[in-house]
Design a protein around this motif. Structure first.
Motif, PDB file in Angstrom:
ATOM      1  N   ASP A 111      27.390 -11.898   2.015  1.00 45.92           N
ATOM      2  CA  ASP A 111      27.066 -12.972   1.093  1.00 45.92           C
ATOM      3  C   ASP A 111      27.619 -12.607  -0.285  1.00 45.92           C
ATOM      4  O   ASP A 111      27.116 -11.710  -0.946  1.00 45.92           O
ATOM      5  N   GLN A 112      28.705 -13.286  -0.709  1.00 38.38           N
ATOM      6  CA  GLN A 112      29.345 -12.980  -1.981  1.00 38.38           C
ATOM      7  C   GLN A 112      28.848 -13.951  -3.042  1.00 38.38           C
ATOM      8  O   GLN A 112      28.781 -15.148  -2.821  1.00 38.38           O
ATOM      9  N   GLU A 113      28.519 -13.419  -4.203  1.00 41.18           N
ATOM     10  CA  GLU A 113      28.027 -14.258  -5.278  1.00 41.18           C
ATOM     11  C   GLU A 113      28.347 -13.620  -6.610  1.00 41.18           C
ATOM     12  O   GLU A 113      28.664 -12.429  -6.692  1.00 41.18           O
ATOM     13  N   GLN A 114      28.293 -14.440  -7.639  1.00 42.42           N
ATOM     14  CA  GLN A 114      28.503 -13.947  -8.987  1.00 42.42           C
ATOM     15  C   GLN A 114      27.170 -13.897  -9.704  1.00 42.42           C
ATOM     16  O   GLN A 114      26.383 -14.841  -9.643  1.00 42.42           O
ATOM     17  N   ILE A 115      26.917 -12.778 -10.362  1.00 36.28           N
ATOM     18  CA  ILE A 115      25.687 -12.622 -11.125  1.00 36.28           C
ATOM     19  C   ILE A 115      26.041 -12.157 -12.526  1.00 36.28           C
ATOM     20  O   ILE A 115      27.211 -11.904 -12.842  1.00 36.28           O
ATOM     21  N   LEU A 116      25.048 -12.049 -13.368  1.00 38.85           N
ATOM     22  CA  LEU A 116      25.244 -11.585 -14.736  1.00 38.85           C
ATOM     23  C   LEU A 116      24.600 -10.223 -14.929  1.00 38.85           C
ATOM     24  O   LEU A 116      23.532  -9.954 -14.376  1.00 38.85           O
ATOM     25  N   VAL A 117      25.257  -9.380 -15.720  1.00 41.51           N
ATOM     26  CA  VAL A 117      24.663  -8.143 -16.196  1.00 41.51           C
ATOM     27  C   VAL A 117      24.426  -8.312 -17.697  1.00 41.51           C
ATOM     28  O   VAL A 117      25.345  -8.638 -18.444  1.00 41.51           O
TER      29      VAL A 117
ATOM     30  N   THR B 186      17.301   3.857 -25.705  1.00 38.41           N
ATOM     31  CA  THR B 186      17.151   3.359 -24.331  1.00 38.41           C
ATOM     32  C   THR B 186      18.134   2.217 -24.107  1.00 38.41           C
ATOM     33  O   THR B 186      18.253   1.317 -24.948  1.00 38.41           O
ATOM     34  N   ARG B 187      18.833   2.282 -22.989  1.00 41.56           N
ATOM     35  CA  ARG B 187      19.667   1.146 -22.580  1.00 41.56           C
ATOM     36  C   ARG B 187      18.855   0.268 -21.637  1.00 41.56           C
ATOM     37  O   ARG B 187      18.383   0.725 -20.591  1.00 41.56           O
ATOM     38  N   LEU B 188      18.675  -0.986 -22.014  1.00 40.59           N
ATOM     39  CA  LEU B 188      18.006  -1.968 -21.155  1.00 40.59           C
ATOM     40  C   LEU B 188      19.084  -2.754 -20.423  1.00 40.59           C
ATOM     41  O   LEU B 188      19.952  -3.367 -21.054  1.00 40.59           O
ATOM     42  N   THR B 189      19.044  -2.732 -19.096  1.00 40.11           N
ATOM     43  CA  THR B 189      20.003  -3.473 -18.277  1.00 40.11           C
ATOM     44  C   THR B 189      19.244  -4.461 -17.398  1.00 40.11           C
ATOM     45  O   THR B 189      18.293  -4.079 -16.711  1.00 40.11           O
ATOM     46  N   VAL B 190      19.665  -5.694 -17.442  1.00 39.74           N
ATOM     47  CA  VAL B 190      19.034  -6.749 -16.649  1.00 39.74           C
ATOM     48  C   VAL B 190      20.102  -7.376 -15.752  1.00 39.74           C
ATOM     49  O   VAL B 190      21.180  -7.744 -16.231  1.00 39.74           O
ATOM     50  N   ILE B 191      19.831  -7.458 -14.476  1.00 41.66           N
ATOM     51  CA  ILE B 191      20.716  -8.140 -13.523  1.00 41.66           C
ATOM     52  C   ILE B 191      20.056  -9.459 -13.152  1.00 41.66           C
ATOM     53  O   ILE B 191      18.867  -9.489 -12.808  1.00 41.66           O
ATOM     54  N   ALA B 192      20.812 -10.541 -13.251  1.00 39.58           N
ATOM     55  CA  ALA B 192      20.190 -11.856 -13.080  1.00 39.58           C
ATOM     56  C   ALA B 192      21.180 -12.877 -12.557  1.00 39.58           C
ATOM     57  O   ALA B 192      22.398 -12.723 -12.694  1.00 39.58           O
ATOM     58  N   ASP B 193      20.645 -13.917 -11.971  1.00 43.76           N
ATOM     59  CA  ASP B 193      21.431 -15.098 -11.634  1.00 43.76           C
ATOM     60  C   ASP B 193      21.890 -15.745 -12.935  1.00 43.76           C
ATOM     61  O   ASP B 193      21.169 -15.750 -13.929  1.00 43.76           O
ATOM     62  N   ARG B 194      23.097 -16.309 -12.918  1.00 44.86           N
ATOM     63  CA  ARG B 194      23.661 -16.852 -14.155  1.00 44.86           C
ATOM     64  C   ARG B 194      22.832 -17.993 -14.738  1.00 44.86           C
ATOM     65  O   ARG B 194      22.881 -18.250 -15.937  1.00 44.86           O
ATOM     66  N   THR B 195      22.060 -18.679 -13.901  1.00 43.45           N
ATOM     67  CA  THR B 195      21.251 -19.784 -14.408  1.00 43.45           C
ATOM     68  C   THR B 195      20.065 -19.301 -15.246  1.00 43.45           C
ATOM     69  O   THR B 195      19.409 -20.095 -15.905  1.00 43.45           O
ATOM     70  N   ARG B 196      19.769 -17.981 -15.185  1.00 45.62           N
ATOM     71  CA  ARG B 196      18.617 -17.432 -15.907  1.00 45.62           C
ATOM     72  C   ARG B 196      18.988 -16.856 -17.270  1.00 45.62           C
ATOM     73  O   ARG B 196      18.123 -16.284 -17.944  1.00 45.62           O
ATOM     74  N   LEU B 197      20.243 -16.984 -17.668  1.00 48.06           N
ATOM     75  CA  LEU B 197      20.713 -16.332 -18.886  1.00 48.06           C
ATOM     76  C   LEU B 197      19.878 -16.675 -20.105  1.00 48.06           C
ATOM     77  O   LEU B 197      19.376 -15.788 -20.807  1.00 48.06           O
ATOM     78  N   ASP B 198      19.723 -17.957 -20.386  1.00 54.40           N
ATOM     79  CA  ASP B 198      19.032 -18.371 -21.609  1.00 54.40           C
ATOM     80  C   ASP B 198      17.593 -17.867 -21.659  1.00 54.40           C
ATOM     81  O   ASP B 198      17.137 -17.329 -22.681  1.00 54.40           O
ATOM     82  N   GLU B 199      16.876 -18.028 -20.551  1.00 59.34           N
ATOM     83  CA  GLU B 199      15.461 -17.643 -20.523  1.00 59.34           C
ATOM     84  C   GLU B 199      15.291 -16.130 -20.668  1.00 59.34           C
ATOM     85  O   GLU B 199      14.435 -15.653 -21.423  1.00 59.34           O
ATOM     86  N   LEU B 200      16.118 -15.355 -19.964  1.00 56.86           N
ATOM     87  CA  LEU B 200      15.980 -13.901 -20.023  1.00 56.86           C
ATOM     88  C   LEU B 200      16.444 -13.345 -21.371  1.00 56.86           C
ATOM     89  O   LEU B 200      15.833 -12.409 -21.904  1.00 56.86           O
ATOM     90  N   ALA B 201      17.509 -13.904 -21.931  1.00 55.65           N
ATOM     91  CA  ALA B 201      17.953 -13.463 -23.253  1.00 55.65           C
ATOM     92  C   ALA B 201      16.885 -13.746 -24.304  1.00 55.65           C
ATOM     93  O   ALA B 201      16.629 -12.921 -25.199  1.00 55.65           O
TER      94      ALA B 201
END
Length: 389
Positions: free
Chosen positions: A243-249, A291-306
């Motif tokens: 299952d190939q998909e694009q996500i955001l880091v 500390t480096r905070l890294t969040v992996i997320a679906d691209r649709t979650r960008l605004d809410e998580l940021a």
């Protein structure tokens, strides 16, 4: 896994998408039967296809004839129409997903609540046919994953029910969020709101073509005639290994924050839909520990998580970039073991074999209840669950 790659070099629209699916083998009769289940007034539309050519390339042009269209529908009207239809649950769900993305874009552009969104061109019968027909085609062809190329940004002006607007149209521009777009030297509107919504709602990635075993190629023709390039949507159908998909880091560095709050922030990010959150120590400027905070997320979650990171931490900025990932097919199931039912994650490998991963909380509970070592519980559950197909 059956994958459809949409080559949108010349853009994408609803009729181009269905044209490509018809070219891939979707029978017009199957499409008509599915659309009849929508319950639209008898005789309100007719569909047809014609073989055509764009700069010497043969393609299928899909045509919807709906002379007495009602151009003004609220999102709630279309939502109710699909819910009450005789379509399968899978087709209903994906059709609703596309219309929801469109409604969210329109709500953001016009500053109105979702239920008050008033569709104009997209509320017309031909647009409803394009969206629902696309999902019917994907379902018939057995497509499990959709991936899209970057979308051409376009330029110039387009005439709409609201007047003359710049390209990309406001709703299209809103739908571009989280997708890859590319500058376009050919003036015009090449991505319609319907086309953008199809990609935004259904594509798991927007970028290069995946590694796949090619099975078929379909070409859907656009209505515009263009001398600079063939106005075509090419759809490549094939098999991919996973299952190939694009996500955001998403990342940010913190050196002035109470570490006790980082745990709270991590919990909030997971609650908001982050796929993973990690904290790593690093040495920052002036030799300050940070500390480096890294969040992996679906691209649709960008605004809410940021927004969460910028609200719940001392960060004054967040970096983000798209990455591709391949995931194995997995399922969460309950297995009967000698210790009782235990939830496990079963992962299917590319060669058909499977691996089993017991859920931590379940094993922890059993270890305490039975007075056993946690590692022994893990091994027992793994061995007994692995014996089941």
């Amino acid at each position: 896994m059956k994958t459809l790659y949409l080559d949108c070099a010349a853009g994408i629209s609803g009729d181009m998408t269905i044209g490509a699916l018809l070219d891939l083998g979707l029978p017009l009769e199957v499409l008509q039967d599915g659309l009849d289940r929508l319950g639209l007034p008898p005789g309100s539309f007719r569909i047809s296809l014609e073989k055509t050519s764009r700069l010497g390339i043969t393609a299928t042009h899909f045509v919807v004839d709906a002379p007495d269209q009602h151009h003004h529908r609220h999102y709630s009207d279309i939502k109710g129409l699909i819910a009450a239809s005789g379509l399968t649950d899978a087709v209903k769900a994906l059709s609703q997903k596309i219309f929801l993305r469109l409604a969210q874009a329109e709500a953001a552009v016009h500053g109105v609540p979702l239920d008050k969104v008033h569709f104009h061109e997209v509320g017309a019968i031909d647009s409803i046919v394009d969206i629902v027909g696309t999902v019917i085609g994907l379902d018939y062809l057995g497509v499990a994953t959709v991936i899209s190329s970057p979308l051409p940004f376009g330029s110039g002006w387009v005439d709409t029910a609201h007047g003359r607007l710049p390209v990309p149209a406001p709703a299209t521009a809103e739908l571009f969020k989280g997708l890859q777009v590319t500058p376009d030297s050919v003036p015009g509107e090449w991505v319609t709101p319907t086309g953008a919504a199809i990609v935004a709602a259904l594509a798991t990635a927007c970028g290069p073509a995946p590694a796949m075993t090619m099975a078929a190629i379909g070409c859907g023709a656009g209505t515009k005639k263009c001398e600079q390039r063939p106005n075509l949507l090419r759809a490549f159908l094939g098999e991919t290994a996973g299952d190939q998909e694009q996500i955001l880091v998403m990342e940010t560095h913190l050196d002035d924050m109470n570490p006790e709050i980082l745990g709270f922030l991590m919990d909030r990010l997971f609650e908001a839909g982050a796929l993973d959150v990690a904290l790593a120590p690093l040495q920052m400027k002036k030799n300050r520990p940070g500390t480096r905070l890294t969040v992996i997320a679906d691209r649709t979650r960008l605004d809410e998580l940021a927004r969460l990171v910028l609200t719940e931490s001392t960060a004054i900025g967040v970096r983000y970039y798209p990455v591709e990932r391949i995931t194995l097919e997995r399922s969460l199931e309950s297995c009967s073991t000698s210790l009782g039912p235990v939830r496990v994650k079963r992962v299917r490998l590319p060669d058909g074999r499977s691996r089993v991963y017991p859920e931590f909380e379940e094993c922890r509970r059993l270890a305490i209840e039975r007075g056993m070592a946690l590692l022994d519980v893990y091994r027992l559950v793994e061995n007994e669950a692995a014996e089941r197909p």
